[in-house]
Design a protein around this motif. Structure first.
Motif, PDB file in Angstrom:
ATOM      1  N   PHE A  34       0.830  -1.202   0.000  1.00 18.09           N
ATOM      2  CA  PHE A  34       0.000   0.000   0.000  1.00 18.09           C
ATOM      3  C   PHE A  34       0.867   1.256   0.000  1.00 18.09           C
ATOM      4  O   PHE A  34       0.664   2.169  -0.807  1.00 18.09           O
ATOM      5  N   VAL A  35       1.833   1.310   0.895  1.00 19.41           N
ATOM      6  CA  VAL A  35       2.634   2.527   1.059  1.00 19.41           C
ATOM      7  C   VAL A  35       3.447   2.827  -0.198  1.00 19.41           C
ATOM      8  O   VAL A  35       3.567   3.989  -0.610  1.00 19.41           O
ATOM      9  N   ASP A  36       3.989   1.796  -0.839  1.00 15.53           N
ATOM     10  CA  ASP A  36       4.786   2.022  -2.048  1.00 15.53           C
ATOM     11  C   ASP A  36       3.950   2.682  -3.143  1.00 15.53           C
ATOM     12  O   ASP A  36       4.415   3.601  -3.828  1.00 15.53           O
ATOM     13  N   LYS A  37       2.724   2.201  -3.316  1.00 16.29           N
ATOM     14  CA  LYS A  37       1.854   2.804  -4.336  1.00 16.29           C
ATOM     15  C   LYS A  37       1.418   4.212  -3.927  1.00 16.29           C
ATOM     16  O   LYS A  37       1.287   5.102  -4.773  1.00 16.29           O
ATOM     17  N   LEU A  38       1.195   4.416  -2.638  1.00 19.26           N
ATOM     18  CA  LEU A  38       0.793   5.745  -2.169  1.00 19.26           C
ATOM     19  C   LEU A  38       1.915   6.768  -2.352  1.00 19.26           C
ATOM     20  O   LEU A  38       1.660   7.968  -2.483  1.00 19.26           O
ATOM     21  N   LYS A  39       3.160   6.292  -2.369  1.00 17.99           N
ATOM     22  CA  LYS A  39       4.305   7.181  -2.571  1.00 17.99           C
ATOM     23  C   LYS A  39       4.666   7.341  -4.047  1.00 17.99           C
ATOM     24  O   LYS A  39       5.570   8.111  -4.384  1.00 17.99           O
ATOM     25  N   SER A  40       3.975   6.621  -4.905  1.00 17.10           N
ATOM     26  CA  SER A  40       4.306   6.645  -6.324  1.00 17.10           C
ATOM     27  C   SER A  40       4.128   8.043  -6.913  1.00 17.10           C
ATOM     28  O   SER A  40       3.244   8.807  -6.511  1.00 17.10           O
ATOM     29  N   GLU A  41       4.972   8.374  -7.876  1.00 16.53           N
ATOM     30  CA  GLU A  41       4.844   9.657  -8.567  1.00 16.53           C
ATOM     31  C   GLU A  41       3.672   9.656  -9.538  1.00 16.53           C
ATOM     32  O   GLU A  41       3.233  10.718  -9.983  1.00 16.53           O
ATOM     33  N   ARG A  42       3.179   8.488  -9.874  1.00 14.33           N
ATOM     34  CA  ARG A  42       2.032   8.395 -10.783  1.00 14.33           C
ATOM     35  C   ARG A  42       0.749   8.637  -9.998  1.00 14.33           C
ATOM     36  O   ARG A  42       0.464   7.943  -9.022  1.00 14.33           O
ATOM     37  N   SER A  43      -0.027   9.611 -10.425  1.00 16.25           N
ATOM     38  CA  SER A  43      -1.243   9.952  -9.684  1.00 16.25           C
ATOM     39  C   SER A  43      -2.257   8.821  -9.700  1.00 16.25           C
ATOM     40  O   SER A  43      -3.005   8.637  -8.734  1.00 16.25           O
ATOM     41  N   ASP A  44      -2.292   8.031 -10.792  1.00 17.42           N
ATOM     42  CA  ASP A  44      -3.265   6.944 -10.826  1.00 17.42           C
ATOM     43  C   ASP A  44      -2.906   5.855  -9.822  1.00 17.42           C
ATOM     44  O   ASP A  44      -3.789   5.198  -9.261  1.00 17.42           O
ATOM     45  N   ASP A  45      -1.602   5.643  -9.571  1.00 21.18           N
ATOM     46  CA  ASP A  45      -1.194   4.705  -8.522  1.00 21.18           C
ATOM     47  C   ASP A  45      -1.700   5.182  -7.166  1.00 21.18           C
ATOM     48  O   ASP A  45      -2.258   4.409  -6.380  1.00 21.18           O
TER      49      ASP A  45
END
Length: 405
Positions: A34-45
Motif C-alpha cells: 500500500f505505502v509504495d503505491k501511495l508514494k508513487s509519482e504516478r497519480s493513478d497509482d
C-alpha cells in the motif's frame, strides 16, 4: 475538521485497520504494497491505492475478513481482495475503481464523462472473479450533498449509468456477470479547506433486480426475503453509516464519557441500580429500565423499577453539556446498550418492517387471536407462524397508512 485534516487522519486509520487485521506474517509485505503505491509519482497509482484503503477499511469495520489477491500473478486478472462475512461464511470478490481525471481532461462536461461510473463498472466486470462480485467505485468529485437523494445530482447520474450498463451485453455478446455496485464520493478530498464535507454512498445491483434504491416492493414478504438474500451487503452499508467517524477510544467508548473530568456525575445505564426517591420521598434502590432524553430541556426522564419489583417510578435528571454532546454523537448506545431509536416511517413498507421486528416471534396462537375478526380467518388458520406474522404486520401497516392519508 477540515477536508485536509480528515483526509490525512482517514488514510492513517485505514492503514492501521489493514495492518491490525492482517495475518502477522503478512503485515510488513501488505503494508509495503500500500505505502509504495501511495508514494508513487504516478497519480493513478496514488488515487487507486488510496481508495482501496477506504474500501478495505469499510469491509473490516463491518466485520468481514479479507484475503488479498497476488497482484504479481500475471496468469489472469485479479480483483483487489476476497471479503468473507464470518456470520454467514459468504465470500465476495471485491474490485475497487476510482476516477482520476480532471474536467479539463474530460473535455465537454456531461455526467457520463465526469463520473465515469459506467466505464469503471465495465472494466471491473471484465476481471476474473471466483465469488459473487462487489464493485466499489469512487467518483472523486467536489460535490457536497447535504441531503441524500437519488432524484438529482451525481447519485442519480451514477445510478442511471449502472442501469444502462446492465442492459448492454458483454464484449463477447454474452450476459455480463451480476455484481453489487457501491459508489462513493469522499468529497473532503476535493474540499480541503471546507469544514464538514463528508462521504456519500449509494449501492445498487447490476443484474441483481431486487437490490437498489430504485427497487420497490408490493409485499412485506418480498422485502423480508430480499433483505435475507442480501444481508451481507446490508450489514456492510449499515456499518458504513454507523462507523463513519474515526473512534477516539480503542474500546469504542463514547469520548465524552471516556475523557470526562473527575467529579463528573455518574453515568446512567440501563440495568444499573440507583437510589431513587419514592412517592413519600424515601430513597429506595431501583433499576433503570427505560429513559427519554429531552434535549432542549437538557434532562433525562428515567423510568425505574424498585429492586423488589413492587414499584415503578420516574425521575428527571439534569444533563451536562458533555452528556448532551455524547447523546448527539451516539444516541443508540447512550445508556450503555444498543437500543435503536424509533424513526418516522416514510411509507407503509418501512412501517411494516418496524412492526415485523416487534412481532416476528409472536406465537401463532396469539396472532390468530388478534386476527380473529378477519373475514378470511379460516384461511389464516392454515398459515405458518412465519407467514402469519408477516401478514399481520403488513395489514397493520396498510391500516395505519390509510389512516394517515
Amino acid at each position: 475538521m477540515t477536508g485536509a485534516q480528515r483526509a490525512f487522519i482517514n488514510l492513517a486509520y485505514n492503514l492501521y485497520l489493514i495492518a491490525h487485521h492482517a495475518d502477522p506474517k503478512d503485515v510488513d509485505q501488505l503494508t509495503s504494497s500500500f505505502v509504495d503505491k501511495l508514494k508513487s509519482e504516478r497519480s493513478d497509482d496514488f488515487i487507486g491505492k488510496l481508495f482501496e484503503t477506504y474500501a478495505a477499511a469499510a469491509f473490516l469495520k463491518a466485520g468481514f475478513k479479507l484475503a488479498y489477491e497476488n497482484e504479481k500473478d500475471g496468469r489472469s486478472s485479479h480483483v483487489e481482495f476476497v471479503a468473507t462475512y464470518p456470520k454467514t461464511g459468504a465470500n465476495f470478490s471485491v474490485e475497487v475503481k476510482a476516477r482520476n481525471r480532471s474536467s479539463t481532461e474530460d473535455g465537454p462536461i456531461d455526467e457520463v464523462k465526469r463520473l465515469r461510473v459506467g466505464n469503471k463498472l465495465n472494466k471491473a466486470l471484465s476481471k476474473h472473479a471466483q465469488h459473487k462480485r462487489i464493485v466499489m467505485i469512487e467518483v472523486n468529485v467536489p460535490d457536497m450533498l447535504t441531503e441524500p437523494s437519488f432524484d438529482d445530482g451525481w447519485p442519480k447520474a451514477a445510478l442511471d449509468q449502472i442501469r444502462n450498463i446492465e442492459k448492454t451485453p458483454a464484449p463477447d455478446g454474452g450476459e455480463k456477470p451480476s455484481a453489487y455496485v457501491v459508489v462513493t464520493n469522499h468529497s473532503f478530498h476535493n474540499n480541503l479547506n471546507a469544514i464538514g464535507s463528508g462521504t456519500q454512498v449509494i449501492a445498487a445491483g447490476c443484474r441483481i433486480p431486487d437490490f437498489g434504491p430504485d427497487v420497490g416492493f408490493n409485499r412485506l414478504k418480498d422485502a423480508i426475503e430480499s433483505h435475507e438474500r442480501h444481508k451481507e451487503m446490508l450489514a456492510l452499508l449499515d456499518s458504513m453509516r454507523a462507523h463513519y467517524e474515526i473512534p477516539s477510544t480503542f474500546d469504542g467508548e463514547n469520548p465524552e464519557f471516556a475523557f470526562a473530568p473527575e467529579g463528573s456525575p455518574p453515568r446512567l445505564r440501563f440495568g444499573e441500580v440507583y437510589l431513587i426517591p419514592d412517592p413519600s420521598g424515601k430513597e429506595i434502590s431501583a433499576r433503570l429500565y427505560e429513559a427519554i432524553v429531552l434535549e432542549n430541556e437538557k434532562e433525562v426522564i428515567g423510568f425505574y423499577r424498585s429492586v423488589d419489583g413492587m414499584q415503578n417510578m420516574t425521575m428527571r435528571t439534569p444533563m451536562t453539556d458533555l452528556e448532551i454532546a455524547a447523546w448527539k454523537r451516539h444516541p443508540e448506545t447512550f445508556f450503555g446498550e444498543v437500543r435503536p431509536l424509533p424513526s418516522k416511517a416514510q411509507n407503509w413498507l418501512e412501517l411494516a418492517l418496524f412492526f415485523y421486528e416487534t412481532y416476528k416471534s409472536t406465537p401463532r396462537e396469539k396472532l390468530l387471536e388478534w386476527m380473529a375478526s378477519s373475514d378470511d380467518i379460516e384461511y389464516l388458520k392454515t398459515l405458518s407462524q412465519a407467514d402469519l406474522a408477516i401478514l399481520y404486520c403488513e395489514r397493520q401497516a396498510f391500516g395505519a397508512a390509510r389512516k394517515d392519508d
